[in-house]
Design a protein around this motif. Structure first.
Motif, mmCIF file in Angstrom:
data_model
loop_
_atom_site.group_PDB
_atom_site.id
_atom_site.type_symbol
_atom_site.label_atom_id
_atom_site.label_comp_id
_atom_site.label_asym_id
_atom_site.label_seq_id
_atom_site.Cartn_x
_atom_site.Cartn_y
_atom_site.Cartn_z
ATOM 1 N N ALA A 172 33.488 -17.139 2.235
ATOM 2 C CA ALA A 172 34.705 -16.772 2.954
ATOM 3 C C ALA A 172 34.807 -15.251 3.007
ATOM 4 C CB ALA A 172 35.937 -17.355 2.263
ATOM 5 N N ALA A 173 35.310 -14.756 4.102
ATOM 6 C CA ALA A 173 35.458 -13.314 4.260
ATOM 7 C C ALA A 173 36.624 -12.828 3.410
ATOM 8 C CB ALA A 173 35.698 -12.975 5.726
ATOM 9 N N PRO A 174 36.355 -11.860 2.522
ATOM 10 C CA PRO A 174 37.443 -11.324 1.714
ATOM 11 C C PRO A 174 38.244 -10.291 2.490
ATOM 12 C CG PRO A 174 35.422 -10.201 1.173
ATOM 13 C CD PRO A 174 35.067 -11.268 2.199
ATOM 14 N N ASP A 175 39.460 -10.057 2.069
ATOM 15 C CA ASP A 175 40.191 -8.889 2.523
ATOM 16 C C ASP A 175 39.509 -7.707 1.829
ATOM 17 O OD1 ASP A 175 42.986 -7.669 3.532
ATOM 18 O OD2 ASP A 175 42.412 -6.806 1.589
ATOM 19 N N ASN A 176 39.078 -6.703 2.587
ATOM 20 C CA ASN A 176 38.285 -5.614 2.008
ATOM 21 C C ASN A 176 39.036 -4.815 0.958
ATOM 22 O OD1 ASN A 176 35.985 -6.268 3.434
ATOM 23 N ND2 ASN A 176 36.587 -5.029 5.187
ATOM 24 N N TYR A 201 39.652 -6.019 -6.834
ATOM 25 C CA TYR A 201 39.125 -6.982 -7.800
ATOM 26 C C TYR A 201 37.767 -6.559 -8.357
ATOM 27 C CZ TYR A 201 43.029 -10.092 -7.302
ATOM 28 O OH TYR A 201 44.296 -10.624 -7.357
ATOM 29 N N GLU A 202 37.057 -5.698 -7.652
ATOM 30 C CA GLU A 202 35.817 -5.150 -8.201
ATOM 31 C C GLU A 202 36.112 -4.064 -9.237
ATOM 32 O OE1 GLU A 202 33.244 -3.861 -5.030
ATOM 33 O OE2 GLU A 202 33.327 -5.837 -4.081
ATOM 34 N N ALA A 203 37.219 -3.356 -9.056
ATOM 35 C CA ALA A 203 37.542 -2.227 -9.927
ATOM 36 C C ALA A 203 38.307 -2.628 -11.185
ATOM 37 C CB ALA A 203 38.354 -1.195 -9.151
ATOM 38 N N LEU A 204 39.016 -3.741 -11.123
ATOM 39 C CA LEU A 204 39.890 -4.128 -12.231
ATOM 40 C C LEU A 204 39.596 -5.543 -12.713
ATOM 41 C CD1 LEU A 204 43.328 -2.957 -10.765
ATOM 42 C CD2 LEU A 204 42.038 -1.843 -12.590
ATOM 43 N N PRO A 205 39.890 -5.833 -13.973
ATOM 44 C CA PRO A 205 39.841 -7.230 -14.427
ATOM 45 C C PRO A 205 40.848 -8.056 -13.617
ATOM 46 C CG PRO A 205 40.037 -5.723 -16.284
ATOM 47 C CD PRO A 205 40.245 -4.905 -15.045
ATOM 48 N N ALA A 212 44.232 -6.918 -11.650
ATOM 49 C CA ALA A 212 44.174 -6.916 -10.188
ATOM 50 C C ALA A 212 45.261 -7.816 -9.597
ATOM 51 C CB ALA A 212 42.788 -7.357 -9.718
ATOM 52 N N ASP A 213 45.488 -8.973 -10.209
ATOM 53 C CA ASP A 213 46.550 -9.862 -9.728
ATOM 54 C C ASP A 213 47.905 -9.158 -9.805
ATOM 55 O OD1 ASP A 213 44.837 -12.000 -9.199
ATOM 56 O OD2 ASP A 213 45.340 -13.082 -11.040
#
Length: 140
Positions: A75-79, A85-89, A93-94
């Motif tokens: 699925a295409a993520p929102d960039n 979510y790549e930068a934070l646990p 991130a939530d």
């Protein structure tokens, strides 16, 4: 027969789950699948969920899992969300996504995730140490 407790839970949370999933996934169809499966599993396991220490946390974990399954299946993520979510646990991130991007107040975000407000506040404070483009402060 549908349990009234579940019906109330689903009515209250499904729109908020859709907002979260929409912030993480680009396609509406992927959002609908993730939320539909989550709510369906919650309804099918309602008695078990009622025995859990924090019902909302168990359902939130399932929603997050379903979103991540959609992403893993291509699925295409929102960039912007993907970078967050790549930068934070995930928990941090939530919190940032809910409070800074979707403008939930701390108490509402905590309730939705099934955590205490101080946990969300701590996540937001920790996220301030990331680049401003990922964890910008709310406009006051």
């Amino acid at each position: 027969m549908t349990d009234l407790g579940f019906s109330a839970f689903a009515e209250r949370n499904q729109p908020r789950y859709i907002r979260y999933a929409s912030a993480r996934l680009s396609r509406d169809a992927d959002v609908q699948v993730a939320v539909h499966i989550t709510v369906g599993l919650a309804g099918g396991n309602w008695a078990w969920l009622l025995s859990q220490p924090v019902l909302a946390a168990a359902v939130w974990a399932e929603l997050r899992h379903q979103v991540e399954v959609r992403l893993a299946k291509g699925a295409a993520p929102d960039n912007d969300a993907a970078a967050l979510y790549e930068a934070l646990p995930r928990a941090k991130a939530d919190s940032v996504l809910l409070c800074h991007r979707l403008h939930f107040d701390v108490d509402s975000a905590a309730e939705l995730m099934g955590v205490e407000p101080p946990a969300v506040e701590a996540s937001l404070r920790a996220a301030k140490r990331t680049p401003p483009s990922l964890a910008e402060r709310k406009d006051s």
